[in-house]
Design an enzyme around this catalytic site. Structure first.
Site, mmCIF file in Angstrom:
data_model
loop_
_atom_site.group_PDB
_atom_site.id
_atom_site.type_symbol
_atom_site.label_atom_id
_atom_site.label_comp_id
_atom_site.label_asym_id
_atom_site.label_seq_id
_atom_site.Cartn_x
_atom_site.Cartn_y
_atom_site.Cartn_z
ATOM 1 C CG ASP A 175 -1.969 -0.802 -7.178
ATOM 2 O OD1 ASP A 175 -1.352 -1.236 -6.176
ATOM 3 O OD2 ASP A 175 -3.153 -0.411 -7.119
HETATM 4 C C1 BGC Z 1 -3.542 -1.022 -3.680
HETATM 5 C C2 BGC Z 1 -2.586 0.128 -3.464
HETATM 6 C C3 BGC Z 1 -1.622 -0.227 -2.375
HETATM 7 C C4 BGC Z 1 -0.888 -1.499 -2.779
HETATM 8 C C5 BGC Z 1 0.147 -1.949 -1.777
HETATM 9 C C6 BGC Z 1 -2.847 -2.354 -3.859
HETATM 10 O O1 BGC Z 1 -3.744 -3.403 -3.707
HETATM 11 O O2 BGC Z 1 -4.354 -0.755 -4.810
HETATM 12 O O3 BGC Z 1 -3.305 1.297 -3.132
HETATM 13 O O4 BGC Z 1 -0.729 0.833 -2.136
HETATM 14 O O5 BGC Z 1 -1.842 -2.537 -2.903
HETATM 15 O O6 BGC Z 1 -0.436 -2.467 -0.648
#
Ligand code: BGC
Length: 715
Positions: free
Chosen positions: A226
């Site tokens: 993530d």
């Molecule tokens: C989220 C993800 C997301 C990523 C990119 C993170 O804060 O948990 O689900 O894909 O950001 O934006």
């Protein structure tokens, strides 16, 4: 690994390989994540973009589909496949290679900030919707990313909290949708969660990444972190993380930030709002530190090679970019995708309708053509596109409930009644919602709403919550004075219909005073159009609850602070496998509306239900008849009770289901096959075990509306 991948790996230098295991800033500034590729060898860059409600390319528009929980409420995996195909084609049209969705985490607490981005409290429903979505996305020649692996069931303290959960609950509840994504959906990428599981950060979790995901399930795709969710170099590299995202520090990712970073500067960078979450202060672990670890011999270069080969194989496997053609610089792309087509607009509406749950109806719905309607609600003049966070989508078009009803009703008036509910956003200035609100503050009054309601044939009150990534909801009450507004309107109106636009369950203290309640979740750009179609009976409300509605937050297993949001960075999953309706059944708590519940405008009879044993389990056959006067949708639900198991098991667990649309007077025979494994529980010593003896099969319209129960011998 294809021979082209092997050949490329041999050509790449150590420094070049390192550049393929962490992201960089996207020169175009539209992608959520970017891997630069390699010019010398003709490896194209990889662009990654957010989902799962639609495509969120920075500064660009896309179809804003209903939230995942609304899609799940359709109980229709084929519709999920259509959604996936459409969103995959929009990803391709935006010239992006990888979509960051679907999210398949289990809805453990009703207050979860991202519940709207997930499907259900039930692993079977989550798995079926996830697989459909993934197959659709990948049929468009782009890669899907199933997220967030695993036990990311809350937003509070999400970077540190440890989900302390038993192996059995992991296997029976939290892992199955991921396993199905891999084994059935053949998903290209898996995103690790921010949180820890039993004390270990998921990006470092060797057992869950290497042993379970890549070992037991044979996952040959890419494990992506993530965003700023990688927490180490050596541990993560060894554990099985393949790609660190975004791989750059926040100031490089969002160049508008000043050098001090967001944490120290309360003013948000351009394009983001003050709700943009603080980011953990982490370096690029898979950059220089990984190169040093390899050069010092701490990590074997073969570990790096495996990561690079997974990325290259993913590129090779998608239709969009073909490693064999890298050198010619011409991707084998035969689909450029499509964006905002009439078909996508229709699909956004159809999913919103299919996900709308008619919770209760005293016969007031559908409304008649000649009804005059008082539309009431603080935000009823705006479509509810989604919640806050990385899933926010900017649509080309949108229809508000007010506009939808105006276009269909003989006469419609509008009163907010109370001030607008502010909507959290990472990307829009949430002040604008407040500004709207204060602009109308002087004009909004419950009294005006009551007068409007009293002089119309029907009052439709549109209420909503506010949910966002990064924080959980404070409570499951409707925010602001919306409950007061509904009470007042219901007392004055001849008929009152409440429309809920919520991320999950909310308390309904006025339930007995109103005539009908529709749950439309976050319906996306087609909000008003879909709502009008259901209210006036052009379409049947096709949804069934993918989550249990309790009477209050204390009805759920996460009522205690130690369970949620946790204490001392630990959330104890003491409820084990008893989550959602499994918990309500086990504790004998009467839900307000049970899992699987939802009414149709049609009336269905289950004429005959038979369960016949097969070589590998049993077939459940239901003769279904629409005895009503309208076409409608029935959802046949099959639950198993693992009564022969030597351990406590839930009374009922969803094992199969089928959605059927039938015209008035029509009938159909539905067969749902269960395998022996559907009766298995997870034994911590011997793994999946089918209990020997007499188990039960329940067939019903919801988890509490069971038509037939039959014993099945699994000896
Ligand atoms: C989220 C993800 C997301 C990523 C990119 C993170 O804060 O948990 O689900 O894909 O950001 O934006």
């Amino acid at each position: 690994m294809g021979s082209d991948v092997t050949a490329l790996l041999e050509e790449l230098t150590l420094a070049e390989k390192i550049r393929l295991v962490h992201g960089a800033a996207d020169p175009d500034g539209t992608a959520t994540g970017y891997v630069p590729g390699n010019d010398r060898l003709g490896i194209p860059p990889v662009t990654v973009v957010d989902g799962p409600l639609g495509v969120r390319a920075m500064g660009e528009r896309a179809t804003a589909f209903p939230a995942s929980i609304a899609l799940a409420a359709s109980w229709d995996p084929e519709l999920a496949r259509e959604f996936g195909t459409a969103v995959g084609r929009e990803t391709a049209a935006h010239d992006q290679d990888v979509l960051l969705g679907p999210g398949v985490n289990i809805i453990r607490t009703p207050a979860g900030g991202r519940n709207f981005e997930y499907y259900s409290e039930d692993p079977q429903l989550s798995a079926r919707m996830g697989v459909g979505t993934i197959e659709g996305i990948q049929s468009a020649g782009v890669s899907a990313t199933v997220k967030h692996y695993v036990a990311n069931n809350q937003e509070t303290n999400r970077y540190e909290v440890s989900a302390d959960v038993s192996e059995r609950a992991l296997r029976e509840l939290y892992l199955p949708a991921f396993r199905a994504a891999v084994e059935e959906g053949d998903v290209d990428a898996v995103m690790t969660a921010y949180n820890r599981v039993n004390g270990i950060h998921m990006s470092d979790h060797e057992r869950l990444l290497s042993d379970v995901l890549k070992g037991e399930w044979d996952f040959d795709g890419l494990v992506v972190s993530d965003w700023w969710g990688t927490r180490s170099t050596v541990d993560a590299a060894r554990a099985g993380l393949d790609l660190e995202m975004p791989g750059v520090e926040l100031t490089e990712y969002l160049p508008e930030l000043d050098a001090d970073g967001f944490d120290d500067d309360p003013s948000p960078p351009n394009g983001t709002s003050s709700d943009f979450p603080p980011i953990p202060d982490v370096p690029a672990y898979f950059g220089e530190p990984l190169r040093e670890a390899i050069e010092s011999g701490e990590i074997d270069e073969s570990i790096l090679d495996e990561k690079v080969s997974r990325l290259l194989s993913m590129l090779e496997s998608t239709g969009r970019q073909n490693v064999a053609e890298f050198e010619t610089g011409s991707p084998s792309d035969d689909s450029t995708g499509e964006l905002d087509t009439p078909a996508h607009r229709e699909l956004a509406r159809d999913i919103a309708i299919a996900g709308t749950v008619l919770l209760t109806n005293d016969g007031v719905l559908p409304l008649s053509e000649s009804d005059s309607v008082a539309v009431i609600g603080p935000n009823a003049d705006a479509a509810k596109l989604g919640g806050g966070g990385s899933s926010e989508v900017s649509p080309f078009t949108e229809t508000a409930p007010l506009a939808g009803i105006e276009s269909r009703a003989a006469d419609a008036s509008f009163e907010r009644g109370v001030n607008p509910i502010a909507e959290s956003s990472f990307f829009a200035d949430s002040e604008s919602a407040d500004a709207n609100g204060s602009a109308s503050t002087g004009e909004t009054s419950i009294d005006d709403a009551v007068s409007a309601a009293a002089s119309a044939d029907c009052a439709v009150v549109v209420a909503q919550d506010d949910a966002t990534e990064f924080t959980d909801r404070d409570s499951i009450e409707l925010p602001g004075r919306q409950n007061e507004l509904i009470d007042a309107v219901a007392a004055a109106a001849e008929r009152t219909v409440v429309v809920l636009r919520t991320s999950g369950p909310v308390e309904l203290p006025w339930l007995d005073a109103v005539d009908a309640v529709l749950e439309t979740w976050y319906p996306g750009q087609a909000d008003g159009e879909a709502l009008a179609a259901v209210l006036f009976g052009d379409a049947d409300p096709g949804g069934r609850l993918p989550v249990t509605f309790g009477r209050s937050a204390t009805d759920y297993p996460t009522a205690d602070e130690t369970a949620f949001p946790g204490t001392d960075d630990i959330a104890q999953y003491e409820e084990g496998v008893f989550v959602g309706y499994r918990y309500f059944d086990d504790r004998d708590i009467e839900p307000l509306f049970p899992f699987g519940h939802g009414q149709s405008y049609a009336t269905f009879e289950y004429d005959d239900v038979t369960v016949s044993e097969t070589d590998d389990g049993c077939d459940v056959t239901v003769d279904l008849r629409n005895v009503g006067t309208r076409a409608g949708k029935a959802v046949v639900q099959v639950y198993v009770g693992k009564s022969a198991a030597p351990v406590p098991t839930p009374e009922r667990e969803l094992a199969g289901f089928e959605s059927v649309e039938l015209g008035a007077g029509d009938s159909a025979t539905v067969t749902i096959s269960l395998a022996r494994e559907d009766f298995a529980y997870y034994d911590e010593d011997s793994g999946w075990t089918v209990p020997d003896g007499s188990n039960t099969v329940h067939v019903g319209r919801s988890s509490r509306d069971i038509q037939t129960t039959v014993d099945v011998d699994t000896r």
